[in-house]
Design a protein around this motif. Structure first.
Motif, short mmCIF file in Angstrom:
data_model
loop_
_atom_site.label_atom_id
_atom_site.label_comp_id
_atom_site.label_asym_id
_atom_site.label_seq_id
_atom_site.Cartn_x
_atom_site.Cartn_y
_atom_site.Cartn_z
N SER B 361 0.67 -1.22 0.24
CA SER B 361 -0.01 0.12 0.07
C SER B 361 0.69 1.36 0.05
N MET B 362 0.25 2.34 -0.74
CA MET B 362 0.87 3.68 -0.70
C MET B 362 -0.55 4.52 -0.20
N LEU B 363 -0.64 4.95 0.98
CA LEU B 363 -2.03 5.52 1.40
C LEU B 363 -3.12 4.45 1.54
N GLY B 394 6.64 5.33 -6.29
CA GLY B 394 6.54 5.81 -4.85
C GLY B 394 6.91 4.94 -3.73
N ILE B 395 6.86 5.65 -2.63
CA ILE B 395 7.11 4.93 -1.28
C ILE B 395 5.88 3.74 -0.77
N PHE B 396 6.07 2.75 -0.84
CA PHE B 396 5.02 1.85 -0.61
C PHE B 396 5.49 1.04 0.71
N ASN B 397 4.39 0.11 1.15
CA ASN B 397 4.67 -0.67 2.24
C ASN B 397 4.13 -2.11 2.18
N LYS B 413 4.96 -3.40 9.07
CA LYS B 413 5.30 -2.67 7.98
C LYS B 413 6.56 -2.71 7.38
N THR B 415 8.71 -0.71 4.73
CA THR B 415 8.76 0.26 3.63
C THR B 415 9.68 0.17 2.49
N THR B 417 11.03 1.57 -1.59
CA THR B 417 10.62 2.80 -2.54
C THR B 417 10.56 1.72 -4.01
#
Lengths: 288, 474
Positions: B361-363, B394-397, B413, B415, B417
């Motif tokens: 997820s990203m947001l 983007g930056i994802f988890n 989580k 993280t 990139t």
């Protein structure tokens, strides 16, 4: 009253060895009626039986009020039970709503409700609600619990059902699979091939036109004879430059390309000035 | 060397004794120390499971949940008190702080002693509601014990609870035998707020039960506090930090008298159980499960190793847990999960119908995929999922957010990139059919240029010819 209630069981305990406690709760003169809004007469009226549910489900419309009047009895005598509940059960989900009857000292009990008293979940049930009557109290009297009728709730078709939003509960969530953007597409290959051929066809057209106009390579031996090194180096460096451009397109990086292009460019510059002076000398000699 | 040895010994000792996954220091709050004998079997059970119990009266001066800002105990058991409050050392705020610090609380209520208002307000804060009249108790004229409560019907007999939902693990079903009966004597029923996902009832009242006040509602109940399955007899709350709080409505359940009491059920709804026999209650085993759950002996999850790596075309990359990936990379994610079962870790398997899910997820999640069992070790299960990263940089988890009733929360989580394609990672232009005319154009230009240079250098001029019109052509 309280004394009596404590006396009865002790008497019963005494008599328990002789015969099982046979006293039990029941009801009498139970009348169920559905009254529509505005009109005074009952839209539906029937007697409830203590051992069999009504044959047909009772219909409750949006503006109707359902009313039940009964007399609770213990061993045939009218009496007030401690618990007199009407349970309405949604047969799909097992959810249940309870309506306590208000019972008087004389055992006369009454309950009335309309659709707005029912929980939202029961309004949207697909099957009729199952109504069970409970009459029970302390002591050893056998409690009464029977299915007495089915209730078909008909919500107002014109008004939307009140929305029921499920509260958050932790559990499995829906699976999500990312939908990728479609890959970029090219037009039909046949069109590309047609234009490739059209573009390539310009080369023979160009060369043909030049030949028609009298282009030739007749001075090649003369030029090479006059300045062999500069002519071969100059033309070779032009070809080499094209080769470098091709390699740059194919897999070279810019930093591989630039030094090579610099060397070849210098060769082209030096040999080109010589070769072009030879071309100029031929022009000055009137041979061009 | 010596300190190392002592550390080793200490570690060994804690392995031998600490049966709960979160420590063994237990505070038992009991007003009359004389009452201790009533709960002797229960307390002996706890001690045999390795809990180090400290029994204190709420009035004692030295009773404190915190010492120098740290939790002084891992678990607290609150037995009913006769007095109106629990004193200045057990205020609702301190109890909440204790939960927030990760401590577990087992609270018992009793209808014969009105619940102290401090506890009522603590429960209110957690959205657990008690009857407004303090003396209310749960009766059921259909499921009572005919031996001990033939007149008052206040010993409610309940079967072992079913699973809360088909996809929730049932920790409280015992050996799963039929006909096991739990006695709930003179207890206080609770109702639960509907909005909180943290609240879960363990034991609900039967359909026909209701709560009434023996002082006011002598003649009959017109407006009961709650009826039927809406009444929760044993309620649990698992806070977001996985601290556990359990309310047992009837403290008498824990008493020796009810551990091996014989009960005989009354005739129930629709005449069931008319020929019931005398049976021993299952209280001891059931209370052990409820206590074990509250004090982190069961239903505790642990995350072991988390690993993710590039897995393009089925070839596993040697680099694990890289910081950066590219869009549309094929990636594999592994997570190791264990579950605590009384005194050891076992491999965790979700109940049928449930699944551990991985979110990328990203947001908001782009992927939410089920994690499948890859392998099992003696103490853990390794779950895995392989997928293609989304075409969004983007930056994802990598996120595993596994929250289920009765299981401690997992929120992991990691993280990374996700970068876009570099300029030399796109398909080459000759693969794209739309580019062919342009490539051909370059080829035509190059050929024309080379031919032009050759002509310029070496073409011999043709003599001038005059056309009939007199114009000059070459």
């Amino acid at each position: 009253m309280r004394f009596l209630r404590s006396l009865i069981p002790s008497l019963l305990v005494l008599g328990a060895g002789v015969a099982d406690a046979a006293s039990s709760w029941n009801f009498d003169e139970a009348v169920i009626s559905v009254i529509g809004k505005g009109n005074t007469g009952a839209a539906f009226k029937d007697k409830l039986s203590d051992n069999a549910p009504l044959a047909k489900p009772v219909t409750l419309n949006a503006a109707d009020t359902l009313k039940i009047i009964l007399t609770a009895t213990e061993n045939g005598k009218a009496k007030r039970p401690h618990q007199a509940f009407l349970l309405l059960r949604d047969q799909d989900t097992g959810l249940e709503a309870t309506f306590p009857l208000s019972v008087k000292e004389t055992g006369k009990g009454k309950v009335d409700f309309s659709q707005k008293d029912l929980p939202v979940q029961l309004l949207s049930s697909s099957q009729p609600l199952r109504a069970t009557l409970l009459l029970a109290s302390f002591g050893s009297s056998q409690a009464f619990s029977n299915h007495i009728f089915n209730l078909d709730v008909k919500p107002d078709p014109n008004a939307p059902l009140p929305k029921y939003e499920k509260p958050l509960r932790y559990g499995k969530l829906e699976e999500i699979n990312h939908i990728f953007r479609a890959d970029p597409k090219s037009g039909p290959k046949i069109v590309s091939l047609f234009f490739v051929l059209a573009v390539l066809a310009t080369v023979p057209v160009l060369l043909g036109t030049w030949l028609y106009l009298g282009a030739n390579l007749d001075h090649l031996s003369k030029a090479v004879g006059a300045a062999p090194i500069s002519h071969s180096l100059f033309f070779g460096s032009i070809l080499a430059m094209e080769g470098i451009f091709y390699l740059y397109y194919y897999n070279w990086t810019l930093f591989e390309t630039l030094p090579a292009a610099g060397v070849v460019g210098l060769v082209a510059f030096l040999s080109g000035s010589k070769a072009l002076s030879e071309v100029q000398s031929r022009r000055l000699a009137g041979e061009r | 060397m010596r300190w190392l040895l002592s550390f080793l010994l200490l570690g060994l000792l804690s392995v031998v004794h600490a049966v709960s996954s979160s420590g063994s220091k237990l505070l038992v709050v009991l007003e009359e120390l004389a009452d201790k004998t009533k709960y002797s079997k229960y307390l002996a059970d706890l001690e045999s499971r390795g809990f180090k119990t400290t029994i204190e009266s709420p009035k004692a001066e030295k009773i404190a949940l915190f010492e120098l800002g740290e939790r002084a105990y891992d678990h607290v058991l609150l037995l009913p008190a006769k007095s109106k409050g629990l004193g200045p050392n057990l205020t609702p705020k301190l109890l909440l702080d204790f939960i927030n610090a990760g401590g577990n609380i087992l609270l018992t209520l009793d209808s014969s002693h009105p619940t102290p208002s401090a506890l009522v307000s603590l429960l209110l804060e957690l959205d657990i509601h008690l009857p407004t009249d303090r003396n209310a108790l749960v009766v059921d004229h259909f499921n009572f014990d005919t031996l001990s409560a033939a007149e008052k019907h206040d010993v409610v007999l309940v079967p072992r609870p079913d699973a809360l939902r088909p996809d929730v693990k049932n920790f409280f079903k015992g050996a799963g035998e039929d006909g096991e009966i739990i006695a709930f004597p003179r207890g206080v029923g609770q109702t639960l707020g509907n909005t909180s996902p943290l609240l879960t009832p363990i034991l609900r009242a039967p359909r026909t039960a209701y709560s009434y006040n023996p002082k006011d509602d002598v003649e009959g109940v017109d407006d009961p506090f709650a009826v039927g399955t809406q009444l929760s007899l044993i309620t649990t709350l698992q806070a977001r930090n996985s601290a556990r709080f359990t309310v047992i409505g009837a403290a008498e359940m824990l008493e020796d008298a009810w551990f091996d009491a014989k009960v005989k059920r009354s005739v129930g709804l629709g005449g069931v159980g008319s020929g019931a026999k005398q049976v021993k209650t299952a209280n001891q085993a059931f209370v052990k499960e409820v206590t074990g759950w509250t004090f982190n002996e069961i239903g505790v999850l642990k995350v072991g190793k988390i690993e993710h790596y590039l897995n393009e075309d089925g070839v596993k990359s040697n680099v694990t847990n890289p910081k950066i990936y590219r869009v549309k990379n094929d990636v594999t994610y592994n997570i190791e999960l264990s579950e605590y079962s009384w005194d050891h870790w076992v491999p965790f398997t979700p109940p049928t119908g449930d699944v551990v899910q991985l979110e990328f997820s990203m947001l908001s999640p782009f992927h939410r995929l089920p994690l499948k069992v890859a392998s099992t070790t003696k103490t853990s299960t390794i779950y895995t999922a392989s997928f293609k990263l989304p075409d969004q940089h983007g930056i994802f988890n990598f996120k595993v957010n596994y929250k289920r009733p009765f299981l401690s929360n997992i929120e992991e989580k990691n993280t990374v990139t996700v970068r876009h394609f570099a300029h030399d990672e796109w398909p080459r232009s000759w693969v794209i059919s739309g580019a062919w005319p342009w490539i051909a154009g370059i080829g035509a230009t190059v050929t024309g240029w080379v031919a032009f240079v050759a002509l310029w250098l070496w073409s011999k001029p043709v003599p001038l010819k005059l056309t009939t019109s007199g114009k000059k052509i070459q």
